[in-house]
Scaffold this motif. Structure first.
Motif, PDB file in Angstrom:
ATOM      1  N   UNK A   1      68.790  38.369 -25.301  1.00  0.00           N
ATOM      2  CA  UNK A   1      69.219  38.257 -23.915  1.00  0.00           C
ATOM      3  C   UNK A   1      70.609  38.854 -23.800  1.00  0.00           C
ATOM      4  N   UNK A   2      70.785  39.781 -22.887  1.00  0.00           N
ATOM      5  CA  UNK A   2      72.090  40.371 -22.630  1.00  0.00           C
ATOM      6  C   UNK A   2      72.423  40.163 -21.165  1.00  0.00           C
ATOM      7  N   UNK A   3      73.601  39.586 -20.912  1.00  0.00           N
ATOM      8  CA  UNK A   3      74.085  39.327 -19.557  1.00  0.00           C
ATOM      9  C   UNK A   3      75.192  40.339 -19.294  1.00  0.00           C
ATOM     10  N   UNK A   4      74.978  41.286 -18.398  1.00  0.00           N
ATOM     11  CA  UNK A   4      75.960  42.348 -18.145  1.00  0.00           C
ATOM     12  C   UNK A   4      75.825  43.452 -19.166  1.00  0.00           C
ATOM     13  N   UNK A   5      74.678  44.119 -19.178  1.00  0.00           N
ATOM     14  CA  UNK A   5      74.348  45.055 -20.236  1.00  0.00           C
ATOM     15  C   UNK A   5      75.062  46.395 -20.137  1.00  0.00           C
ATOM     16  N   UNK A   6      74.965  47.069 -19.014  1.00  0.00           N
ATOM     17  CA  UNK A   6      75.472  48.436 -18.903  1.00  0.00           C
ATOM     18  C   UNK A   6      76.883  48.479 -18.344  1.00  0.00           C
ATOM     19  N   UNK A   7      77.624  49.523 -18.693  1.00  0.00           N
ATOM     20  CA  UNK A   7      78.990  49.696 -18.189  1.00  0.00           C
ATOM     21  C   UNK A   7      78.982  49.669 -16.666  1.00  0.00           C
ATOM     22  N   UNK A   8      79.946  48.940 -16.098  1.00  0.00           N
ATOM     23  CA  UNK A   8      80.056  48.852 -14.650  1.00  0.00           C
ATOM     24  C   UNK A   8      79.128  47.839 -14.017  1.00  0.00           C
ATOM     25  N   UNK A   9      78.325  47.134 -14.816  1.00  0.00           N
ATOM     26  CA  UNK A   9      77.429  46.130 -14.240  1.00  0.00           C
ATOM     27  C   UNK A   9      77.999  44.734 -14.472  1.00  0.00           C
ATOM     28  N   UNK A  10      77.592  43.811 -13.606  1.00  0.00           N
ATOM     29  CA  UNK A  10      77.969  42.408 -13.721  1.00  0.00           C
ATOM     30  C   UNK A  10      76.701  41.586 -13.828  1.00  0.00           C
ATOM     31  N   UNK A  11      76.619  40.776 -14.855  1.00  0.00           N
ATOM     32  CA  UNK A  11      75.472  39.901 -15.002  1.00  0.00           C
ATOM     33  C   UNK A  11      75.932  38.456 -14.995  1.00  0.00           C
ATOM     34  N   UNK A  12      75.078  37.562 -14.497  1.00  0.00           N
ATOM     35  CA  UNK A  12      75.438  36.152 -14.436  1.00  0.00           C
ATOM     36  C   UNK A  12      74.192  35.312 -14.682  1.00  0.00           C
ATOM     37  N   UNK A  13      74.343  34.305 -15.551  1.00  0.00           N
ATOM     38  CA  UNK A  13      73.286  33.329 -15.783  1.00  0.00           C
ATOM     39  C   UNK A  13      73.919  31.957 -15.666  1.00  0.00           C
ATOM     40  N   UNK A  14      73.266  31.073 -14.903  1.00  0.00           N
ATOM     41  CA  UNK A  14      73.745  29.697 -14.781  1.00  0.00           C
ATOM     42  C   UNK A  14      72.668  28.758 -15.300  1.00  0.00           C
ATOM     43  N   UNK A  15      73.078  27.838 -16.169  1.00  0.00           N
ATOM     44  CA  UNK A  15      72.173  26.848 -16.733  1.00  0.00           C
ATOM     45  C   UNK A  15      72.717  25.486 -16.317  1.00  0.00           C
ATOM     46  N   UNK A  16      71.898  24.704 -15.630  1.00  0.00           N
ATOM     47  CA  UNK A  16      72.380  23.411 -15.154  1.00  0.00           C
ATOM     48  C   UNK A  16      71.259  22.388 -15.167  1.00  0.00           C
ATOM     49  N   UNK A  17      71.656  21.136 -14.914  1.00  0.00           N
ATOM     50  CA  UNK A  17      70.678  20.052 -14.882  1.00  0.00           C
ATOM     51  C   UNK A  17      69.982  19.929 -16.215  1.00  0.00           C
ATOM     52  N   UNK A  18      68.660  19.858 -16.190  1.00  0.00           N
ATOM     53  CA  UNK A  18      67.888  19.730 -17.434  1.00  0.00           C
ATOM     54  C   UNK A  18      67.196  21.050 -17.794  1.00  0.00           C
ATOM     55  N   UNK A  19      67.747  22.161 -17.312  1.00  0.00           N
ATOM     56  CA  UNK A  19      67.170  23.477 -17.601  1.00  0.00           C
ATOM     57  C   UNK A  19      67.236  23.771 -19.095  1.00  0.00           C
ATOM     58  N   UNK A  20      66.328  24.615 -19.550  1.00  0.00           N
ATOM     59  CA  UNK A  20      66.293  25.018 -20.951  1.00  0.00           C
ATOM     60  C   UNK A  20      66.363  26.530 -21.040  1.00  0.00           C
ATOM     61  N   UNK A  21      67.219  27.007 -21.943  1.00  0.00           N
ATOM     62  CA  UNK A  21      67.351  28.437 -22.200  1.00  0.00           C
ATOM     63  C   UNK A  21      67.224  28.635 -23.701  1.00  0.00           C
ATOM     64  N   UNK A  22      66.092  29.182 -24.121  1.00  0.00           N
ATOM     65  CA  UNK A  22      65.835  29.437 -25.541  1.00  0.00           C
ATOM     66  C   UNK A  22      65.827  30.954 -25.742  1.00  0.00           C
ATOM     67  N   UNK A  23      66.719  31.430 -26.600  1.00  0.00           N
ATOM     68  CA  UNK A  23      66.829  32.860 -26.853  1.00  0.00           C
ATOM     69  C   UNK A  23      66.440  33.120 -28.304  1.00  0.00           C
ATOM     70  N   UNK A  24      65.353  33.843 -28.500  1.00  0.00           N
ATOM     71  CA  UNK A  24      64.962  34.259 -29.850  1.00  0.00           C
ATOM     72  C   UNK A  24      65.740  35.522 -30.166  1.00  0.00           C
ATOM     73  N   UNK A  25      66.856  35.351 -30.848  1.00  0.00           N
ATOM     74  CA  UNK A  25      67.725  36.481 -31.151  1.00  0.00           C
ATOM     75  C   UNK A  25      69.126  36.207 -30.663  1.00  0.00           C
ATOM     76  N   UNK A  26      69.898  37.256 -30.571  1.00  0.00           N
ATOM     77  CA  UNK A  26      71.306  37.182 -30.210  1.00  0.00           C
ATOM     78  C   UNK A  26      71.471  37.066 -28.699  1.00  0.00           C
ATOM     79  N   UNK A  27      72.298  36.115 -28.251  1.00  0.00           N
ATOM     80  CA  UNK A  27      72.671  36.027 -26.846  1.00  0.00           C
ATOM     81  C   UNK A  27      73.979  36.797 -26.682  1.00  0.00           C
ATOM     82  N   UNK A  28      73.948  37.840 -25.845  1.00  0.00           N
ATOM     83  CA  UNK A  28      75.138  38.662 -25.594  1.00  0.00           C
ATOM     84  C   UNK A  28      75.628  38.384 -24.179  1.00  0.00           C
ATOM     85  N   UNK A  29      76.863  37.908 -24.082  1.00  0.00           N
ATOM     86  CA  UNK A  29      77.489  37.741 -22.778  1.00  0.00           C
ATOM     87  C   UNK A  29      78.411  38.931 -22.617  1.00  0.00           C
ATOM     88  N   UNK A  30      77.925  39.910 -21.869  1.00  0.00           N
ATOM     89  CA  UNK A  30      78.586  41.202 -21.767  1.00  0.00           C
ATOM     90  C   UNK A  30      78.137  42.086 -22.916  1.00  0.00           C
TER      91      UNK A  30
END
Length: 168
Positions: free
Chosen positions: A1-30
């Motif tokens: 999972x990559x949040x904000x992958x390409x130059x000049x882009x903005x990515x956003x992920x919000x996890x709240x409450x009882x949400x689940x985020x399972x990433x098989x692999x590297x989580x890239x923030x930017x």
């Protein structure tokens, strides 16, 4: 999972409450862009096989308790850490931000916040200390300090004790 992958882009992920985020692999923030991962509350489950944050990106925490990012792999940090307490915590509490269950050391640190930095947090009257060697030695955690009035009283008490010992 990559949040904000390409130059000049903005990515956003919000996890709240009882949400689940399972990433098989590297989580890239930017990656080449700017990413923002926001965690709200203490019921979410977030796990990944590595966590990487670039210097343009932000990990944002709205803490009422906290849901740590569970990492089984390398952790590389840069960029910002934004913290806010939704309910003021008591002093002397640890909040694990990244729980690395492997033996990998944390590489880097959040911008302006190397090991042991004291910093202000909205919603809390005293500074918070950050550690990148918390828990079993490779976790990222925040420690709440006593409020300034308590620290001042402790300082006055210690000064009086030193003064008394010098006289005696």
């Amino acid at each position: 999972l990559t949040i904000g992958n390409a130059a000049g882009t903005n990515g956003r992920v919000e996890v709240s409450g009882s949400a689940q985020l399972h990433v098989n692999g590297l989580m890239r923030v930017g990656n080449s862009g700017t990413g923002r991962l926001k965690i709200t509350g203490d019921g979410a489950v977030i796990d990944c096989d590595g966590y990487w944050q670039n210097s343009l990106s932000t990990l944002e925490l709205d803490i009422n308790g906290i849901s740590p990012i569970l990492v089984n792999g390398p952790v590389t940090l840069a960029g910002a850490l934004d913290v806010e307490f939704t309910v003021p915590p008591g002093a002397h509490r640890w909040f694990t931000v990244i729980d690395n269950d492997g033996t990998d050391a944390v590489s880097g640190f959040f911008s302006g916040k190397p090991e042991g930095t004291w910093f202000a947090v909205p919603g809390f009257d005293a500074p918070v200390i950050i550690s990148y060697i918390a828990g079993d030695g490779n976790d990222v955690a925040l420690f709440t300090t006593p409020e300034p009035g308590t620290l001042a009283l402790l300082g006055l008490g210690l000064a009086a004790l030193v003064r008394r010992r010098r006289r005696g």
